[in-house]
Design a protein around this motif. Structure first.
Motif: not given
Length: 380
Positions: A33, A35-36, A39, A58-60, A119, A147-148, A177, A318
């Motif tokens: 996303d 946010a990734d 970051l 929490n890396d999807s 995340k 990040a989010g 983000a 998620q």
């Protein structure tokens, strides 16, 4: 090997082909996303030393770990699917699996981290648990970046970070983000961890342990309560699966009602399976046969190996809502059940699970229902 329907992440660290799990033929959702991306852009501008020790939380689906593989980061997650997707995405981009150290949520951290990239998870209790575990591995020079997507960043995130780590500053929003920068305060005294949470299951003597990421951690949810009232007793059920087991309460009471059965607890959350195992062992000691598996649904179970599957399917992955995980569970259940085996499913009435179940199994009947939930039985 590229994913059939992967998407390309273009960031300063390079171009990476990424896919999600579970795999779907026409995947419309991205494996990363904004946010990734934000970051990774921040990290490129900050240029961490090649010797810096990086931890990703929490890396999807592995977007951060794959993009930062040159630093050989540690990646901590409570999700088996996230870890498996990270492995597949590393391979798809010609990177060795050994370039990322995958750590499950309950495994101890070791050493000091120079950079920590977080995340924000859907469950704030999980974030609290992670920050408490992380704090002893930070120094005042550690860079912590959270990040989010703005919609997934409630004020409680800042409160948690400031209470457990130290003061924060916030970036401007970019593509919806945001980044939060935390300065670890070495003088902070850590409170004891409130996890796991324990409660006694109503109308029983069972004491239930619930790790931080377990659904309905503090009490029995209303759907499970309804399911427990209607659990079957079947003399010929020798292998019963609690699929998507959470804290294992469904399998626990199924074991009580089916004293000859072996129980199999499966969830993709490390914390869920650990909770289920603790609860089952406390209830039965070594007196009952059971297996506990962190995995992707029933994919690791042999065909025709179960007589009954009990399932309260998740309809979130998620922050994404959808029935794709439930549908995968139903298909796999058809394969894993023996002849005349039964799949019992509880779901919100509006989800209409009886329709796909009828298509897959043919023999489907309603067991019970109330204003909100319906329990459906499908027979092979």
């Amino acid at each position: 090997m590229m994913h059939d329907n992967g998407q390309v992440l273009n960031v300063p660290q390079g171009q990476f082909e990424l896919g999600r799990l579970p795999k779907r033929p026409k995947e419309l959702l991205r494996a990363f996303d904004a946010a990734d991306e934000y970051l990774l852009a921040h990290l490129a501008a900050s240029a961490p030393a090649q010797t810096a020790r990086l931890l990703v939380l929490n890396d999807s689906f592995g977007a951060l770990a794959v993009a930062l593989a040159a630093w050989r980061p540690c990646a901590l997650s409570d999700s088996y699917l996230s870890q498996q997707a990270t492995r597949l995405n590393l391979t798809a981009n010609g990177l060795a699996e050994t370039q990322v150290a995958l750590i499950s949520s309950l495994a101890p951290l070791t050493g000091h981290f120079d950079w920590v990239l977080i995340k924000v998870p859907k469950t704030l209790a999980l974030l609290e648990d992670q920050l408490l575990r992380l704090r002893p591995h930070l120094s005042e020079t550690s860079q912590v970046v959270v990040a989010g997507m703005v919609k997934a960043l409630p004020a409680n995130v800042w409160k948690l970070l400031e209470r457990l780590l130290g003061p924060t500053t916030t970036s401007l929003a970019q593509k919806k983000a945001r980044l939060i920068f935390v300065r670890p305060d070495g003088a902070k005294v850590l409170p004891p961890s409130p996890y796991p949470v324990y409660y006694t299951l109503e109308n029983t003597a069972y004491r239930l342990a619930n790790h931080a990421n377990v659904f309905s951690r503090d009490s029995l949810d209303i759907g499970t309560r309804f399911f427990l009232q209607h659990l079957p007793a079947a003399a010929d059920a020798l292998d019963i699966v609690d699929l998507g087991c959470g804290n294992g309460v469904v399998g626990l009471l199924a074991a009580e009602r089916n004293p000859a059965a072996r129980l199999h607890f499966i969830d993709e959350s490390f914390m869920a399976v650990a909770s289920a195992e603790e609860n089952f062992r406390r209830a039965f000691g070594g007196g009952r046969a059971a297996t506990f598996q962190v995995g992707d649904g029933l994919t690791a179970m042999a065909s025709a190996s179960a007589d009954m599957i009990l399932c309260n399917p998740p309809f979130h992955q998620q922050n994404t809502i959808g029935d794709h995980i439930a549908m995968a569970m139903f298909k796999e259940s058809r394969r894993v059940l023996r002849k005349n085996g039964q799949l019992w499913v509880i779901g919100n009435r509006h989800l209409g699970y009886h329709v796909p179940l009828k298509r897959l199994f043919g023999k489907v009947s309603a067991v019970a229902g109330n204003a909100k939930f319906v329990i459906v039985k499908a027979v092979v």
